[in-house]
Design an enzyme around this catalytic site. Structure first.
Site, PDB file in Angstrom:
ATOM      1  N   LYS A 130       0.093   4.238  -0.233  1.00 28.10           N
ATOM      2  CA  LYS A 130      -0.571   5.390   0.393  1.00 28.10           C
ATOM      3  C   LYS A 130      -0.382   6.636  -0.489  1.00 28.10           C
ATOM      4  O   LYS A 130      -0.337   6.516  -1.708  1.00 28.10           O
ATOM      5  CB  LYS A 130      -0.059   5.579   1.822  1.00 28.10           C
ATOM      6  CG  LYS A 130      -0.196   4.283   2.643  1.00 28.10           C
ATOM      7  CD  LYS A 130      -0.001   4.473   4.115  1.00 28.10           C
ATOM      8  CE  LYS A 130      -0.151   3.138   4.823  1.00 28.10           C
ATOM      9  NZ  LYS A 130      -0.069   3.251   6.269  1.00 28.10           N
ATOM     10  N   HIS A 186      -9.510   1.171   4.886  1.00 28.22           N
ATOM     11  CA  HIS A 186      -8.234   1.331   5.600  1.00 28.22           C
ATOM     12  C   HIS A 186      -8.453   2.242   6.811  1.00 28.22           C
ATOM     13  O   HIS A 186      -9.253   3.185   6.752  1.00 28.22           O
ATOM     14  CB  HIS A 186      -7.182   1.933   4.663  1.00 28.22           C
ATOM     15  CG  HIS A 186      -5.802   1.868   5.252  1.00 28.22           C
ATOM     16  ND1 HIS A 186      -5.364   2.774   6.177  1.00 28.22           N
ATOM     17  CD2 HIS A 186      -4.801   0.974   5.068  1.00 28.22           C
ATOM     18  CE1 HIS A 186      -4.126   2.442   6.535  1.00 28.22           C
ATOM     19  NE2 HIS A 186      -3.760   1.355   5.879  1.00 28.22           N
ATOM     20  N   ASN A 198       0.867  -1.177   0.000  1.00 27.53           N
ATOM     21  CA  ASN A 198       0.000   0.000   0.000  1.00 27.53           C
ATOM     22  C   ASN A 198       0.903   1.226   0.000  1.00 27.53           C
ATOM     23  O   ASN A 198       1.512   1.550   1.010  1.00 27.53           O
ATOM     24  CB  ASN A 198      -0.889  -0.031   1.257  1.00 27.53           C
ATOM     25  CG  ASN A 198      -1.738   1.221   1.396  1.00 27.53           C
ATOM     26  OD1 ASN A 198      -1.780   2.056   0.491  1.00 27.53           O
ATOM     27  ND2 ASN A 198      -2.412   1.359   2.532  1.00 27.53           N
ATOM     28  N   GLU A 247      -6.844   4.599   7.946  1.00 25.80           N
ATOM     29  CA  GLU A 247      -6.621   6.030   7.681  1.00 25.80           C
ATOM     30  C   GLU A 247      -7.868   6.656   7.058  1.00 25.80           C
ATOM     31  O   GLU A 247      -8.160   7.830   7.284  1.00 25.80           O
ATOM     32  CB  GLU A 247      -5.381   6.212   6.798  1.00 25.80           C
ATOM     33  CG  GLU A 247      -4.108   5.964   7.604  1.00 25.80           C
ATOM     34  CD  GLU A 247      -2.944   5.384   6.826  1.00 25.80           C
ATOM     35  OE1 GLU A 247      -2.978   5.402   5.585  1.00 25.80           O
ATOM     36  OE2 GLU A 247      -1.995   4.898   7.476  1.00 25.80           O
ATOM     37  N   GLY A 288       2.562   2.511  10.831  1.00 29.31           N
ATOM     38  CA  GLY A 288       3.458   3.659  10.661  1.00 29.31           C
ATOM     39  C   GLY A 288       4.149   4.080  11.940  1.00 29.31           C
ATOM     40  O   GLY A 288       4.739   5.155  12.014  1.00 29.31           O
ATOM     41  N   GLU A 302      -5.127  -4.908  10.599  1.00 25.14           N
ATOM     42  CA  GLU A 302      -4.122  -3.872  10.832  1.00 25.14           C
ATOM     43  C   GLU A 302      -4.433  -3.148  12.138  1.00 25.14           C
ATOM     44  O   GLU A 302      -5.244  -2.206  12.154  1.00 25.14           O
ATOM     45  CB  GLU A 302      -4.120  -2.861   9.686  1.00 25.14           C
ATOM     46  CG  GLU A 302      -3.843  -3.471   8.327  1.00 25.14           C
ATOM     47  CD  GLU A 302      -3.260  -2.457   7.349  1.00 25.14           C
ATOM     48  OE1 GLU A 302      -2.199  -2.745   6.783  1.00 25.14           O
ATOM     49  OE2 GLU A 302      -3.853  -1.378   7.167  1.00 25.14           O
ATOM     50  N   SER A 323       3.643  -1.852  10.326  1.00 25.72           N
ATOM     51  CA  SER A 323       5.090  -1.841  10.528  1.00 25.72           C
ATOM     52  C   SER A 323       5.778  -3.153  10.134  1.00 25.72           C
ATOM     53  O   SER A 323       6.721  -3.593  10.789  1.00 25.72           O
ATOM     54  CB  SER A 323       5.434  -1.464  11.974  1.00 25.72           C
ATOM     55  OG  SER A 323       4.973  -0.156  12.264  1.00 25.72           O
TER      56      SER A 323
HETATM   57  P1  13P Z   1       3.157   0.604   7.647  1.00 31.70           P
HETATM   58  O1  13P Z   1       3.697  -0.701   7.098  1.00 31.70           O
HETATM   59  O2  13P Z   1       3.860   1.805   7.094  1.00 31.70           O
HETATM   60  O3  13P Z   1       3.069   0.587   9.142  1.00 31.70           O
HETATM   61  O4  13P Z   1       1.656   0.721   7.101  1.00 31.70           O
HETATM   62  C1  13P Z   1       0.798  -0.355   7.255  1.00 31.70           C
HETATM   63  C2  13P Z   1      -0.436  -0.089   6.498  1.00 31.70           C
HETATM   64  O5  13P Z   1      -1.236   0.753   6.877  1.00 31.70           O
HETATM   65  C3  13P Z   1      -0.671  -0.838   5.253  1.00 31.70           C
HETATM   66  O6  13P Z   1      -1.942  -0.635   4.759  1.00 31.70           O
END
Ligand code: 13P
Length: 253
Positions: free
Chosen positions: A11, A94, A9, A96, A169, A163, A209
């Site tokens: 982002k 997601h 992803n 976010e 992150g 997740e 992560s």
């Molecule tokens: P990170 O691997 O940067 O923590 O992000 C995970 C994520 O949100 C994947 O969709």
């Protein structure tokens, strides 16, 4: 047998030029690995050009979101039909999007249904906040996030990604055992809702992560079918290493 999957992803990262460079760097290595489903999810604006770059490749393309209506006066939105021409997968719900754009369980479900209708496979994300985790509400939160997902959706290729929000992150991943336990709960929940056969067939990824240094810890867990990778999917070497380790481990099983 569930085929393992590693999805990247990206982002809100990479310009079109950067996306092209990243795909050119990772494609040759990824194409040599065949027993893992490999998916990259660049931003919308790069999907068309990346699709061209992936012609003849085993790497699949995914989007990071969609709107549930087919077309019309929804300024700024992207429809399932537009994506169906370009992608195989689409990330939905997601954290976010739930957090910054107020997406609800109901909205995520409308998006899941709209995606499946045009043949896109949803990667539906679920996960709890640190507060919910610490107050022992993880299972309740996950059950609610999955409450509208149908047996038919699981059988049409929907992939789940667990997740935990506190691991995204932050550099603070869950442990392999923690993630395995929670994903085991999700599978039992699906089994109760939709039956054992459905629960055993659905792929459930871990995200939060994940790096080339810790992927082994997750992939060796029996309930975990792969990973949804954020930051580490933006580095060709790291992403390739994550896919390679997944392939060797699951092949060795
Ligand atoms: P990170 O691997 O940067 O923590 O992000 C995970 C994520 O949100 C994947 O969709």
């Amino acid at each position: 047998m569930r085929i393992p999957m590693i999805a990247g992803n990206w982002k809100m990262n990479t310009t079109v030029a950067e996306a092209v460079a990243l795909v050119e760097e990772m494609r040759p290595g990824l194409d040599q690995i065949d027993n893992v489903d490999k998916v990259i999810c660049p931003p919308f604006v790069s999907l068309a050009v990346v699709k061209e770059l992936l012609k003849g490749s085993s790497v699949k393309l995914g989007a990071q979101n969609l709107y549930f209506e087919e077309k019309g006066a929804y300024t700024g939105e992207i429809s399932p039909l537009m994506l169906a021409e370009l992608c195989d997968y689409v990330i939905i719900g997601h954290s976010e999007r739930r957090q910054y754009f107020n997406e609800t369980v109901e909205l995520a479900d409308k998006k899941v249904k709209a995606a499946l209708k045009v043949g896109l496979k949803p990667i539906l994300c679920v996960g709890e906040t640190i507060k919910e985790n610490e107050s022992g509400r993880t299972e309740e939160v996950l059950s609610r996030q999955l409450s509208l997902t149908s047996k038919q959706a699981y059988h049409t290729g929907l992939v789940l990604a667990y997740e935990p929000i506190w691991a995204i992150g932050t550099g603070k991943s869950a442990t392999g055992e923690q993630a395995n336990q929670t994903i085991g709960f999700i599978r039992r929940h699906i089994s109760q809702q939709c039956g054992q056969e459905t629960a055993q067939a659905v792929r459930i990824l871990y995200g939060g992560s994940v790096t080339a240094d810790n992927i082994a810890e997750f992939i060796k867990q029996p309930e975990i079918d792969g990973a949804l990778v954020g930051g580490a999917s933006l580095k060709a070497g790291d992403f390739l290493s994550i896919v390679k380790q997944t392939s060797s481990f699951k092949r060795g099983k």
